[in-house]
Design a protein around this motif. Structure first.
Motif, short mmCIF file in Angstrom:
data_model
loop_
_atom_site.label_atom_id
_atom_site.label_comp_id
_atom_site.label_asym_id
_atom_site.label_seq_id
_atom_site.Cartn_x
_atom_site.Cartn_y
_atom_site.Cartn_z
N UNK A 195 -4.31 -1.55 6.57
CA UNK A 195 -4.92 -0.26 6.84
C UNK A 195 -3.89 0.85 6.65
N UNK A 196 -4.11 1.71 5.64
CA UNK A 196 -3.20 2.82 5.35
C UNK A 196 -4.00 4.11 5.49
N UNK A 197 -3.47 5.07 6.24
CA UNK A 197 -4.19 6.34 6.38
C UNK A 197 -4.30 7.07 5.04
N UNK A 198 -5.44 7.72 4.82
CA UNK A 198 -5.71 8.40 3.55
C UNK A 198 -4.74 9.55 3.32
N UNK A 199 -4.32 10.21 4.38
CA UNK A 199 -3.39 11.34 4.25
C UNK A 199 -2.07 10.88 3.63
N UNK A 200 -1.58 9.75 4.03
CA UNK A 200 -0.32 9.24 3.48
C UNK A 200 -0.46 8.87 2.01
N UNK A 201 -1.60 8.32 1.63
CA UNK A 201 -1.83 7.98 0.23
C UNK A 201 -1.86 9.25 -0.61
N UNK A 202 -2.56 10.25 -0.15
CA UNK A 202 -2.62 11.53 -0.87
C UNK A 202 -1.24 12.17 -0.94
N UNK A 203 -0.46 12.09 0.14
CA UNK A 203 0.89 12.66 0.16
C UNK A 203 1.79 11.97 -0.86
N UNK A 204 1.75 10.65 -0.91
CA UNK A 204 2.58 9.90 -1.86
C UNK A 204 2.15 10.21 -3.29
N UNK A 205 0.86 10.26 -3.56
CA UNK A 205 0.38 10.59 -4.91
C UNK A 205 0.79 12.01 -5.31
N UNK A 206 0.74 12.94 -4.37
CA UNK A 206 1.14 14.31 -4.70
C UNK A 206 2.64 14.39 -4.99
#
Length: 73
Positions: free
Chosen positions: A7-18
């Motif tokens: 389970x990975x929070x969506x905010x962290x995924x978006x932050x890493x992609x940005x």
């Protein structure tokens, strides 16, 4: 959001992609600026080569004129 069962929070995924997109953008800007600099150097070199070839052509014409003058004598 589940990624490979974790389970990975969506905010962290978006932050890493940005962050990745930002790094790629900087890299693209650097590559484009280097290509523009190289293109300008190539344009200058082309101009210098054209000037050199014109000078050599003028010298050859003068040599031919001098040889013609020597043949007439």
């Amino acid at each position: 959001m589940l990624v490979f069962g974790v389970d990975i929070p969506l905010v962290e995924v978006i932050f890493v992609l940005s962050i990745i997109i930002f790094i790629l953008l900087i890299e693209a800007i650097v590559v484009i600026s280097l290509l523009i600099k190289q293109m300008n150097k190539t344009k200058k070199l082309t101009g210098l080569i054209e000037k050199l070839s014109n000078t050599i052509l003028e010298i050859k014409k003068k040599e031919i004129e001098q040889l013609d003058k020597l043949k007439r004598r």
